[in-house]
Design an enzyme around this catalytic site. Structure first.
Site, short mmCIF file in Angstrom:
data_model
loop_
_atom_site.label_atom_id
_atom_site.label_comp_id
_atom_site.label_asym_id
_atom_site.label_seq_id
_atom_site.Cartn_x
_atom_site.Cartn_y
_atom_site.Cartn_z
CG LEU A 101 -2.08 -1.00 1.17
CD1 LEU A 101 -3.00 -0.82 2.38
CD2 LEU A 101 -2.88 -0.91 -0.11
CG HIS A 102 2.80 2.32 -3.70
ND1 HIS A 102 2.35 3.26 -4.60
CD2 HIS A 102 2.67 1.11 -4.31
CE1 HIS A 102 1.96 2.65 -5.71
NE2 HIS A 102 2.14 1.34 -5.56
CG LEU A 103 0.80 8.83 -2.35
CD1 LEU A 103 0.19 9.08 -0.99
CD2 LEU A 103 1.70 9.97 -2.76
#
Length: 87
Positions: free
Chosen positions: A14-16
């Site tokens: 769950l990156h940006l």
């Protein structure tokens, strides 16, 4: 209150961008939307909280929704995660 366990399928976690997609989905609902991971409870409507959880590929979260449209919110969040949050 309704809840369901899900596994993150995004190769980069769950990156940006996927965190933003998840948050944008959560804010559509009046229900309180959180997840538990590693003993912590995270507000899904806060992108900074989601990013701070450091969720990686293969991690299992328990999504928890509570409120008037809780079932719809949970179904939408599970669908987003199952669809790899746009990746």
């Amino acid at each position: 209150m309704v809840s369901q366990k899900v596994t993150i399928k995004n190769p980069s976690g769950l990156h940006l961008r996927p965190a933003g997609i998840l948050c944008n989905e959560a804010v559509k609902y009046k229900a309180s939307t959180t997840f538990t991971f590693g003993g912590n409870v995270t507000n899904i409507k806060s992108v900074l909280s989601v990013l701070g959880s450091c969720i990686k590929f293969g991690d299992e979260l328990e999504l928890i929704c509570s409120g008037e449209d809780e079932e719809e919110a949970l179904a939408a969040l599970v669908a987003c995660i199952d669809n790899r949050l746009g990746e």
